[in-house]
Motif scaffolding. Structure first.
Motif, PDB file in Angstrom:
ATOM      1  N   GLU A  44       0.836  -1.200   0.000  1.00 25.44           N
ATOM      2  CA  GLU A  44       0.000   0.000   0.000  1.00 25.44           C
ATOM      3  C   GLU A  44       0.870   1.248   0.000  1.00 25.44           C
ATOM      4  OE1 GLU A  44      -3.379   2.200   2.830  1.00 25.44           O
ATOM      5  OE2 GLU A  44      -2.454   0.318   3.470  1.00 25.44           O
ATOM      6  N   TYR A  45       1.913   1.233   0.815  1.00 20.27           N
ATOM      7  CA  TYR A  45       2.891   2.319   0.840  1.00 20.27           C
ATOM      8  C   TYR A  45       4.127   1.848   0.071  1.00 20.27           C
ATOM      9  CZ  TYR A  45      -0.056   4.004   4.645  1.00 20.27           C
ATOM     10  OH  TYR A  45      -1.117   4.439   5.390  1.00 20.27           O
ATOM     11  N   VAL A  46       4.730   2.746  -0.692  1.00 21.84           N
ATOM     12  CA  VAL A  46       5.887   2.371  -1.484  1.00 21.84           C
ATOM     13  C   VAL A  46       7.012   3.365  -1.263  1.00 21.84           C
ATOM     14  CG1 VAL A  46       4.445   1.244  -3.224  1.00 21.84           C
ATOM     15  CG2 VAL A  46       5.147   3.618  -3.558  1.00 21.84           C
ATOM     16  N   THR A  60      -0.237  11.483  -6.375  1.00 21.33           N
ATOM     17  CA  THR A  60       0.491  10.953  -5.212  1.00 21.33           C
ATOM     18  C   THR A  60      -0.380  10.165  -4.260  1.00 21.33           C
ATOM     19  OG1 THR A  60       0.135  13.019  -3.996  1.00 21.33           O
ATOM     20  CG2 THR A  60       2.173  12.830  -5.286  1.00 21.33           C
ATOM     21  N   GLY A  61      -1.599   9.792  -4.664  1.00 23.35           N
ATOM     22  CA  GLY A  61      -2.451   8.994  -3.790  1.00 23.35           C
ATOM     23  C   GLY A  61      -1.916   7.590  -3.595  1.00 23.35           C
ATOM     24  N   SER A  62      -2.525   6.864  -2.655  1.00 20.36           N
ATOM     25  CA  SER A  62      -2.013   5.544  -2.270  1.00 20.36           C
ATOM     26  C   SER A  62      -2.575   4.411  -3.109  1.00 20.36           C
ATOM     27  CB  SER A  62      -2.332   5.274  -0.793  1.00 20.36           C
ATOM     28  OG  SER A  62      -3.734   5.205  -0.587  1.00 20.36           O
ATOM     29  N   ALA A  63      -3.475   4.701  -4.030  1.00 20.50           N
ATOM     30  CA  ALA A  63      -4.026   3.657  -4.892  1.00 20.50           C
ATOM     31  C   ALA A  63      -4.360   4.261  -6.244  1.00 20.50           C
ATOM     32  CB  ALA A  63      -5.280   3.045  -4.271  1.00 20.50           C
ATOM     33  N   HIS A 215      12.456   0.359   8.310  1.00 23.50           N
ATOM     34  CA  HIS A 215      11.958   1.705   8.016  1.00 23.50           C
ATOM     35  C   HIS A 215      12.030   1.984   6.513  1.00 23.50           C
ATOM     36  CE1 HIS A 215      12.032   2.517  12.332  1.00 23.50           C
ATOM     37  NE2 HIS A 215      13.232   1.993  12.344  1.00 23.50           N
ATOM     38  N   ASP A 216      11.846   0.938   5.703  1.00 23.47           N
ATOM     39  CA  ASP A 216      11.950   1.117   4.260  1.00 23.47           C
ATOM     40  C   ASP A 216      10.761   1.863   3.661  1.00 23.47           C
ATOM     41  OD1 ASP A 216      14.408  -0.050   4.061  1.00 23.47           O
ATOM     42  OD2 ASP A 216      13.690  -2.002   3.358  1.00 23.47           O
ATOM     43  N   LEU A 217       9.619   1.813   4.329  1.00 22.40           N
ATOM     44  CA  LEU A 217       8.396   2.394   3.791  1.00 22.40           C
ATOM     45  C   LEU A 217       7.805   3.395   4.770  1.00 22.40           C
ATOM     46  CD1 LEU A 217       6.689  -0.826   2.385  1.00 22.40           C
ATOM     47  CD2 LEU A 217       8.122   0.801   1.158  1.00 22.40           C
ATOM     48  N   PRO A 218       7.133   4.424   4.264  1.00 21.31           N
ATOM     49  CA  PRO A 218       6.472   5.366   5.172  1.00 21.31           C
ATOM     50  C   PRO A 218       5.346   4.685   5.938  1.00 21.31           C
ATOM     51  CG  PRO A 218       5.847   5.788   2.891  1.00 21.31           C
ATOM     52  CD  PRO A 218       6.937   4.779   2.847  1.00 21.31           C
ATOM     53  N   VAL A 487      -1.386  -0.792   9.596  1.00 21.46           N
ATOM     54  CA  VAL A 487      -2.651  -0.338  10.159  1.00 21.46           C
ATOM     55  C   VAL A 487      -3.822  -0.899   9.363  1.00 21.46           C
ATOM     56  CG1 VAL A 487      -2.932   1.787   8.790  1.00 21.46           C
ATOM     57  CG2 VAL A 487      -3.734   1.727  11.174  1.00 21.46           C
ATOM     58  N   HIS A 488      -3.573  -1.415   8.169  1.00 20.48           N
ATOM     59  CA  HIS A 488      -4.585  -2.087   7.353  1.00 20.48           C
ATOM     60  C   HIS A 488      -4.126  -3.530   7.162  1.00 20.48           C
ATOM     61  CE1 HIS A 488      -5.423   2.172   5.677  1.00 20.48           C
ATOM     62  NE2 HIS A 488      -6.249   1.897   6.657  1.00 20.48           N
TER      63      HIS A 488
END
Length: 604
Positions: A44-46, A60-63, A215-218, A487-488
Motif C-alpha cells: 500500500e505504501y511504497v 500521489t495517492g495511495s491507490a 523503516h523502508d516504507l512510510p 494499520v490495514h
C-alpha cells in the motif's frame, strides 16, 4: 511523519516524461504500458524509488493506475481521490477515470485495438490482477506482453535509490513468540497441507515471521524482503545485507539462509518438482511464471502468515492495550489544546494535524504515524478519505465540524482513531446524524456473536440506525490492524465482503460514518479486540465479543441523549468511565480536570 500532498507544478515536465516513455515503448515494439501504483511486494505504501505512477502523472495517492497508449492515456483512481487527481494530474495528458467503475481492464477492453502489444511489468501485478488484464486484452484482440526491465525505469533518469534503512530486531517482550517457534509452526502447517514450500512476498508477513522491523516504507515498519518457507529445511530470506548490523545478521543467520534480493527469482528455479504455495492476491505474477517455467507445481492459496499474524498473542494484546493508553493520553492533551485554540481562529487542517503528531511525539515512544492523517474541516470532512494539501487546507471555523482520523506506530502496538469534534455550537442536524453514527458504533461494540461469525454478518449492525434515517456510508465498517505493523491488516474486516470468521486476539476497527457532500462529515472510530464472551444464560453455544482498546472521549456536545436507548446511554457512560480510569493517571492535572468534564455521565 505527517506530510501534505501538494499538487506538483510540473505539467510541462509530465508531458516530456510521457513523450520519453512513448519513445521507449516504440523502441521496444510496444503499443502501450500499464503503470500500477505499487511495488514488487504489492505494498500500500511504497518507497520513493517505486513511485512510478507519481513520477509519470503527478498523482500521489495511495491507490491508482495508469494506462499509456500512443494516442491516449488514462489514470484510474477510486472515490477517495477524485478531487486530488484533478488537482495533481494534467487532464490533457491523462483522462481521469474511476478505478472501480471503469477499471483499467475494462478501459483496455473498450479502447485497445486489435493487434496491439501492451506491456506490463510482471513483478508489479498480482497473479489475479494480471489474469484480468490478459482477459481484457484477449477480448480486444490485443496481446499483454511481459517486459524485461520496466520501461519507466529506463527513462526515469533521476530515479531515487532503493531504501537502505537499518533492520532492527523486534524484542520478544513485544513479539511474544520467538521467530524460531513461528517458523517451526509454519513448517508444520505446510507439511500438514501437503506443501513443500511457500513464497512470502508481503514485508509485514516477513517482519512478523522473523521478529524484525525496518523503516523502508512510510508508516509501515518493515524491511523490503522476500522469503521462501520450506517444509523440510530452513527458510530462505532475501534482503539487502547492507541493512543488517552484525547483531541482526547473526540472529537472522541462525533462522534462515540469508541472500541478496537479486537471488530471489533464481532461487525459485530450485523448487523444480515441488508443490509451492503462492497467494494470487498478494504475490507478483512473475513469481508464478518463474516457478512454472522451473517445473514446480503452483498451489494457489492464502499467505500462511496472515492468520497467525492477525491473531495476537498475550504479549501483543498487552502491548496493544499499553499503546492505546499512551495514545489516548496524548490525544486527550491534543483535545485540550484544540478546544482552547480552535475558537480563537488561526488554525487550519495542516496545523492541527501537525500539532496532534507533536503530542504523540511528546510521549517519547512514537516511531511514526500509522498512516497519513485525515484532517478535514467543514466540507473537507465530508470526503471520507480526504488527504489535506496546503492548497486545500481549510481554516477551523466556529460552529463547524472537524474530523480527524489518525494513528500512531509504537513498538508495542499500532493505533487508529477517528474523532469528530465541534467548534462552537453544533446545529441540530449535526447532532442528530452524529448520534445515529454513534448508535451504529455502539451496535458493533456491544455485539455478541457465535464462533464462526464473519465481518459481513456484523456489518449491518453499524448501518441499521442510519438506514432507518435513509442514510448510509460507502466504505467498510472496519479493517484489521497489526501489532507494530500495518494499520490495514487482513484477513479480518467488518464489511459486506468480510468473509473471514473472527477469532479471539484479532483487532479490528469500528468506524461507521455519514458524509454530507459540500457541508460536513462525521465518523467515530475505535479499535476493538475480539474476545471470548461470557456464555449467555439459556444459550447453547460459545460466543465472542469485543473489548474496546481506544481510550479517548467522544464529543458529548454532539450527542442527542434523548435519541439513545437506556442501554446505549449506559454504554457511553461506561466507556467514558473506562477512558477516565485508563488515561487519567497518565495526564497532567489540567488535562485531568478537562477529562473529568469530558467523560462525565450524559445529561438529559
Amino acid at each position: 511523519m505527517f506530510q501534505t500532498y501538494d499538487p506538483p507544478s510540473e505539467s510541462g515536465a509530465r508531458g516530456d516524461r510521457l513523450v520519453a516513455l512513448r519513445a521507449e515503448l516504440t523502441r521496444r515494439g510496444l503499443d502501450g504500458l500499464i503503470v500500477p501504483r505499487t511495488d514488487t511486494h504489492q505494498n500500500e505504501y511504497v518507497a520513493p524509488s517505486e513511485e512510478r505512477l507519481a513520477w509519470l502523472t503527478g498523482f500521489t495517492g495511495s491507490a491508482g493506475a495508469a494506462v499509456v497508449f500512443m494516442d491516449k492515456a488514462a489514470i484510474f483512481v477510486d472515490g477517495r481521490y477524485t478531487l486530488q487527481v484533478r488537482a495533481q494530474v494534467d487532464a490533457a495528458l491523462f483522462e481521469p477515470l474511476h478505478l472501480i467503475e471503469t477499471p483499467p481492464a475494462t478501459w483496455i477492453r473498450l479502447v485497445a485495438k486489435k493487434g496491439m502489444r501492451i506491456g506490463y511489468d510482471a513483478m508489479l501485478h498480482t497473479v489475479n490482477g494480471a489474469r484480468r488484464l490478459k482477459d481484457a486484452c484477449e477480448k480486444a484482440g490485443a496481446e499483454l506482453v511481459p517486459v524485461e526491465g520496466n520501461p519507466i525505469d529506463t527513462v526515469w533518469t533521476d530515479r531515487p535509490e532503493p531504501p537502505l534503512e537499518a533492520v532492527v530486531l523486534h524484542p520478544l517482550s513485544s513479539a511474544g513468540v520467538s521467530a524460531a517457534d513461528k517458523i517451526e509452526r509454519l513448517k508444520v502447517e505446510l507439511r500438514e497441507a501437503g506443501l513443500d514450500a511457500a513464497v512470502i512476498a508481503q514485508p509485514d508477513s516477513i517482519a512478523w515471521t522473523f521478529n524484525i522491523r525496518g523503516h523502508d516504507l512510510p508508516h509501515l515498519p518493515v524491511a523490503l524482503a522476500f522469503t521462501i518457507l520450506r517444509a523440510d529445511a530452513a527458510p530462505q530470506l532475501f534482503i539487502d545485507r547492507r541493512k543488517l548490523s552484525n547483531t541482526v545478521a547473526d540472529a537472522l543467520g541462525q533462522l534462515a539462509e540469508v541472500g541478496e534480493p537479486d537471488g530471489f527469482l533464481p532461487a525459485l528455479d530450485g523448487l523444480s518438482g515441488r508443490t509451492v504455495l503462492v497467494d494470487p492476491d498478494m504475490s507478483a505474477e512473475a513469481i508464478t511464471r518463474r516457478l512454472e517455467a522451473a517445473g514446480a507445481t503452483v498451489s494457489f492459496g492464502t499467505d500462511p502468515v496472515l492468520l497467525p499474524k492477525a491473531i495476537k498473542n498475550d504479549a501483543e494484546i498487552e502491548g496493544a492495550r499499553a499503546a492505546h493508553r499512551r495514545d489516548g493520553a496524548a490525544f486527550a492533551r491534543f483535545l485540550v489544546w484544540f478546544e482552547e485554540n480552535a475558537p480563537k481562529g488561526g488554525l487550519d487542517e495542516v496545523s492541527v494535524a501537525k500539532a496532534l503528531e507533536g503530542f504523540r511525539a511528546d510521549t517519547g515512544k512514537l516511531k511514526d504515524i500509522s498512516f497519513d492523517t485525515i484532517s478535514g474541516a467543514g466540507p473537507n470532512a465530508a470526503i471520507c478519505h480526504y488527504r489535506v494539501t496546503t492548497a486545500t487546507s481549510l481554516p477551523i471555523e466556529m460552529n463547524s465540524i472537524y474530523l480527524c482520523d489518525s494513528g500512531a506506530q509504537y513498538e508495542d502496538g499500532t493505533t487508529d482513531i477517528t474523532r469528530t469534534m465541534v467548534v462552537g455550537t453544533p446545529d441540530e442536524e449535526m447532532r442528530r446524524q452524529f448520534t445515529l453514527v454513534l448508535q451504529g458504533h455502539i451496535g458493533i461494540s456491544t455485539a455478541r456473536f457465535p464462533v464462526g461469525t464473519s465481518g459481513a454478518q456484523l456489518d449491518a449492525l453499524a448501518r441499521i440506525p442510519l438506514w432507518k434515517a435513509g442514510l448510509d456510508f460507502d466504505h467498510g465498517t472496519g479493517h484489521g490492524v497489526g501489532s507494530y505493523l500495518s494499520v490495514h491488516e487482513g484477513p479480518q474486516r467488518i464489511a459486506k465482503t468480510g468473509t473471514t470468521p473472527f477469532q479471539p486476539g484479532m483487532i479490528v476497527s469500528n468506524e461507521p460514518g455519514v458524509y454530507n457532500a459540500g457541508k460536513w462529515g462525521i465518523r467515530i472510530e475505535n479499535l476493538e479486540l475480539v474476545t471470548p464472551a461470557e456464555r449467555i444464560e439459556g444459550g447453547d453455544r460459545p460466543m465472542l465479543g469485543f473489548e474496546t482498546l481506544t481510550l479517548v472521549p467522544i464529543d458529548r456536545r454532539l450527542i442527542v441523549t434523548a435519541m439513545l436507548s437506556a442501554a446505549e446511554r449506559a454504554w457511553v457512560d461506561a466507556y467514558h468511565a473506562r477512558v477516565l480510569a485508563g488515561i487519567g493517571p497518565l495526564v497532567d492535572a489540567g488535562t485531568r480536570d478537562w477529562l473529568e468534564k469530558a467523560t462525565a455521565p450524559l445529561e438529559d
